[in-house]
Write a protein that holds these residues in place. Structure first.
Motif, PDB file in Angstrom:
ATOM      1  N   LEU A  58       0.831  -1.204   0.000  1.00 33.18           N
ATOM      2  CA  LEU A  58       0.000   0.000   0.000  1.00 33.18           C
ATOM      3  C   LEU A  58       0.863   1.251   0.000  1.00 33.18           C
ATOM      4  N   LEU A  59       1.897   1.235   0.822  1.00 33.73           N
ATOM      5  CA  LEU A  59       2.761   2.405   0.934  1.00 33.73           C
ATOM      6  C   LEU A  59       3.664   2.592  -0.276  1.00 33.73           C
ATOM      7  N   ALA A  60       4.205   1.496  -0.790  1.00 36.81           N
ATOM      8  CA  ALA A  60       5.222   1.589  -1.839  1.00 36.81           C
ATOM      9  C   ALA A  60       4.657   1.821  -3.235  1.00 36.81           C
ATOM     10  N   THR A  61       3.343   1.630  -3.409  1.00 34.86           N
ATOM     11  CA  THR A  61       2.772   1.743  -4.760  1.00 34.86           C
ATOM     12  C   THR A  61       1.544   2.638  -4.849  1.00 34.86           C
ATOM     13  N   GLY A  62       0.877   2.938  -3.724  1.00 34.19           N
ATOM     14  CA  GLY A  62      -0.359   3.706  -3.790  1.00 34.19           C
ATOM     15  C   GLY A  62      -1.490   2.916  -4.414  1.00 34.19           C
ATOM     16  N   ILE A  63      -1.403   1.610  -4.373  1.00 34.32           N
ATOM     17  CA  ILE A  63      -2.390   0.739  -5.005  1.00 34.32           C
ATOM     18  C   ILE A  63      -3.754   0.881  -4.329  1.00 34.32           C
ATOM     19  N   ARG A  64      -4.824   0.786  -5.119  1.00 31.40           N
ATOM     20  CA  ARG A  64      -6.176   0.786  -4.553  1.00 31.40           C
ATOM     21  C   ARG A  64      -6.409  -0.534  -3.821  1.00 31.40           C
ATOM     22  N   VAL A  65      -7.252  -0.507  -2.788  1.00 29.02           N
ATOM     23  CA  VAL A  65      -7.509  -1.721  -2.022  1.00 29.02           C
ATOM     24  C   VAL A  65      -8.130  -2.805  -2.897  1.00 29.02           C
ATOM     25  N   SER A  66      -8.998  -2.414  -3.830  1.00 27.67           N
ATOM     26  CA  SER A  66      -9.611  -3.407  -4.726  1.00 27.67           C
ATOM     27  C   SER A  66      -8.563  -4.022  -5.654  1.00 27.67           C
ATOM     28  N   GLU A  67      -7.595  -3.214  -6.080  1.00 31.34           N
ATOM     29  CA  GLU A  67      -6.523  -3.711  -6.949  1.00 31.34           C
ATOM     30  C   GLU A  67      -5.609  -4.652  -6.176  1.00 31.34           C
ATOM     31  N   LEU A  68      -5.346  -4.317  -4.929  1.00 36.43           N
ATOM     32  CA  LEU A  68      -4.501  -5.170  -4.090  1.00 36.43           C
ATOM     33  C   LEU A  68      -5.145  -6.536  -3.881  1.00 36.43           C
ATOM     34  N   CYS A  69      -6.435  -6.541  -3.588  1.00 33.52           N
ATOM     35  CA  CYS A  69      -7.125  -7.801  -3.302  1.00 33.52           C
ATOM     36  C   CYS A  69      -7.273  -8.683  -4.547  1.00 33.52           C
ATOM     37  N   SER A  70      -7.267  -8.074  -5.717  1.00 37.10           N
ATOM     38  CA  SER A  70      -7.413  -8.846  -6.957  1.00 37.10           C
ATOM     39  C   SER A  70      -6.066  -9.160  -7.608  1.00 37.10           C
ATOM     40  N   LEU A  71      -4.976  -8.797  -6.927  1.00 38.71           N
ATOM     41  CA  LEU A  71      -3.637  -9.013  -7.474  1.00 38.71           C
ATOM     42  C   LEU A  71      -3.356 -10.516  -7.630  1.00 38.71           C
ATOM     43  N   LYS A  72      -2.896 -10.912  -8.816  1.00 40.43           N
ATOM     44  CA  LYS A  72      -2.579 -12.314  -9.105  1.00 40.43           C
ATOM     45  C   LYS A  72      -1.067 -12.525  -9.081  1.00 40.43           C
ATOM     46  N   MET A  73      -0.675 -13.751  -8.817  1.00 43.07           N
ATOM     47  CA  MET A  73       0.750 -14.070  -8.823  1.00 43.07           C
ATOM     48  C   MET A  73       1.355 -13.815 -10.195  1.00 43.07           C
ATOM     49  N   VAL A  74       0.591 -14.044 -11.238  1.00 48.11           N
ATOM     50  CA  VAL A  74       1.079 -13.837 -12.597  1.00 48.11           C
ATOM     51  C   VAL A  74       1.352 -12.360 -12.874  1.00 48.11           C
ATOM     52  N   ASN A  75       0.774 -11.459 -12.057  1.00 53.44           N
ATOM     53  CA  ASN A  75       0.972 -10.021 -12.238  1.00 53.44           C
ATOM     54  C   ASN A  75       2.224  -9.503 -11.537  1.00 53.44           C
ATOM     55  N   ILE A  76       2.929 -10.391 -10.870  1.00 57.12           N
ATOM     56  CA  ILE A  76       4.131  -9.985 -10.144  1.00 57.12           C
ATOM     57  C   ILE A  76       5.362 -10.407 -10.935  1.00 57.12           C
ATOM     58  N   GLY A  77       6.237  -9.436 -11.197  1.00 59.76           N
ATOM     59  CA  GLY A  77       7.399  -9.685 -12.043  1.00 59.76           C
ATOM     60  C   GLY A  77       8.478 -10.509 -11.359  1.00 59.76           C
ATOM     61  N   LYS A  78       9.484 -10.824 -12.118  1.00 57.34           N
ATOM     62  CA  LYS A  78      10.611 -11.634 -11.652  1.00 57.34           C
ATOM     63  C   LYS A  78      11.272 -10.979 -10.444  1.00 57.34           C
ATOM     64  N   ASP A  79      11.565 -11.793  -9.434  1.00 56.01           N
ATOM     65  CA  ASP A  79      12.241 -11.333  -8.206  1.00 56.01           C
ATOM     66  C   ASP A  79      11.454 -10.228  -7.490  1.00 56.01           C
ATOM     67  N   PHE A  80      10.147 -10.172  -7.750  1.00 47.30           N
ATOM     68  CA  PHE A  80       9.250  -9.221  -7.085  1.00 47.30           C
ATOM     69  C   PHE A  80       9.680  -7.766  -7.333  1.00 47.30           C
ATOM     70  N   GLU A  81      10.161  -7.501  -8.540  1.00 48.08           N
ATOM     71  CA  GLU A  81      10.670  -6.170  -8.865  1.00 48.08           C
ATOM     72  C   GLU A  81       9.631  -5.271  -9.525  1.00 48.08           C
ATOM     73  N   THR A  82       8.524  -5.838  -9.978  1.00 50.18           N
ATOM     74  CA  THR A  82       7.441  -5.038 -10.561  1.00 50.18           C
ATOM     75  C   THR A  82       6.105  -5.700 -10.246  1.00 50.18           C
ATOM     76  N   ILE A  83       5.046  -4.907 -10.290  1.00 52.01           N
ATOM     77  CA  ILE A  83       3.700  -5.466 -10.265  1.00 52.01           C
ATOM     78  C   ILE A  83       2.898  -4.845 -11.394  1.00 52.01           C
ATOM     79  N   ARG A  84       2.056  -5.658 -12.010  1.00 51.27           N
ATOM     80  CA  ARG A  84       1.166  -5.175 -13.065  1.00 51.27           C
ATOM     81  C   ARG A  84      -0.232  -5.101 -12.473  1.00 51.27           C
ATOM     82  N   ILE A  85      -0.817  -3.921 -12.523  1.00 52.60           N
ATOM     83  CA  ILE A  85      -2.110  -3.685 -11.889  1.00 52.60           C
ATOM     84  C   ILE A  85      -3.178  -3.488 -12.952  1.00 52.60           C
ATOM     85  N   LEU A  86      -4.293  -4.181 -12.776  1.00 53.22           N
ATOM     86  CA  LEU A  86      -5.453  -3.973 -13.642  1.00 53.22           C
ATOM     87  C   LEU A  86      -6.383  -3.024 -12.902  1.00 53.22           C
TER      88      LEU A  86
END
Length: 304
Positions: A147-175
């Motif tokens: 929440l702090l590091a990205t400003g992600i919406r709570v709905s986006e956080l809860c719907s986050l999929k493992m496939v949306n997380i980049g290699k070595d946890f260096e990026t996240i793709r948010i829908l």
């Protein structure tokens, strides 16, 4: 009237692909209008009916009133385009709703330190490292860090999929809203470790469900659970005001702005823009985004 409402909602769901939350709000607003005017023939709705309805809506907060009016305008514009009505009653009604200017609540660096300090301390106090309680504490840290590091919406956080997380946890793709995607670099070491620890703790359930944040029943973490989590940690950190996940979002944006980050990048990180703005920011340089968050990310200024 009911038939036209159903037709409009079908159009919004199938053709415009609006989110379930938006569809639910549209339906509630239109059902309320239908119950108020009580007219079977939508073509007989007049500007006088609209004025009476607007008068009734004045009991609501200005933002709620504005949303309900916007829903009606969209509805009647759609009917006019589909030639379901000959005359749009809104063409003869002038509406100006003045919104009160509310400054967003934000967390100070001291408050952020206190919340994270409690979260990490809570984890260390759990003696049985294989217990669900310990895994839950790890997950809570990952939620707060993200929440702090990205400003992600709570709905986006809860719907986050493992496939949306980049290699070595260096990026996240948010829908985000309107099915718009955005990539956010994860540049802080503590945040990366928190995400990795969450995956290792819930790996089997995450791999089975594909959702990144899981509850004790193996289901995706709910938005209400995240709100309660944030509220609990804020209270334990002795913050005597209501703190929500959205306050983290405001804090992320505000702290970046205070560090002279260009507003274009902040809007891109948040995914919070009009279509025109989104198009303009669609080509934001990925390298520049990473460099900005490497230096300016609010998490870097938290000493815990």
């Amino acid at each position: 009237m009911k038939k036209e409402i159903s037709f409009f909602l079908f159009h919004c769901k199938i053709e415009k692909k609006l989110s379930p939350k938006t569809l639910k709000a549209y339906e509630a607003d239109l059902r309320q209008f239908d119950e108020f005017v009580k007219k079977e023939d939508i073509a007989k709705i007049t500007k006088e009916d609209l004025k009476l309805y607007l008068q009734m809506l004045s009991k609501y907060a200005s933002r709620t009133m504005k949303r309900k009016v916007a829903t009606l305008k969209t509805f009647f514009s759609f009917l006019e385009f589909e030639e379901s009505i000959e005359n749009n009653p809104f063409h003869k009604v002038r509406i100006k709703i003045k919104l009160e200017r509310l400054l967003p609540k934000v967390l100070s660096i001291t408050e952020i330190n206190a919340i994270l300090a409690y979260a990490y301390l809570e984890k260390e106090r759990i003696s049985i490292k294989k217990s669900y309680q310990y895994k839950e504490a790890i997950r809570n840290i990952a939620v707060l860090e993200l929440l702090l590091a990205t400003g992600i919406r709570v709905s986006e956080l809860c719907s986050l999929k493992m496939v949306n997380i980049g290699k070595d946890f260096e990026t996240i793709r948010i829908l985000g809203k309107g099915n718009k995607e955005r990539n956010i670099p994860i540049t802080n070491k503590a945040t990366k470790e928190a995400l990795q620890n969450n995956y290792l703790s819930f790996q089997e359930l995450i791999d089975t469900s594909s959702c990144f944040f899981i509850n004790r029943f193996g289901n995706p973490l709910s938005t209400q659970s995240v709100r309660l989590l944030v509220k609990k940690h804020a209270l334990k950190a002795d913050i005597q005001r209501t703190i929500t996940p959205h306050v983290f979002r405001h804090s992320f944006a505000t702290l970046l702005l205070e560090e002279d980050v260009d507003i274009r990048y902040i809007q891109h990180f948040l995914g919070h823009s009009s279509i025109n703005v989104t198009q303009m920011y669609a080509h934001v340089n990925e390298k520049k985004k990473t460099e900005l968050l490497m230096v300016k990310n609010p998490r870097n200024f938290v000493r815990f």
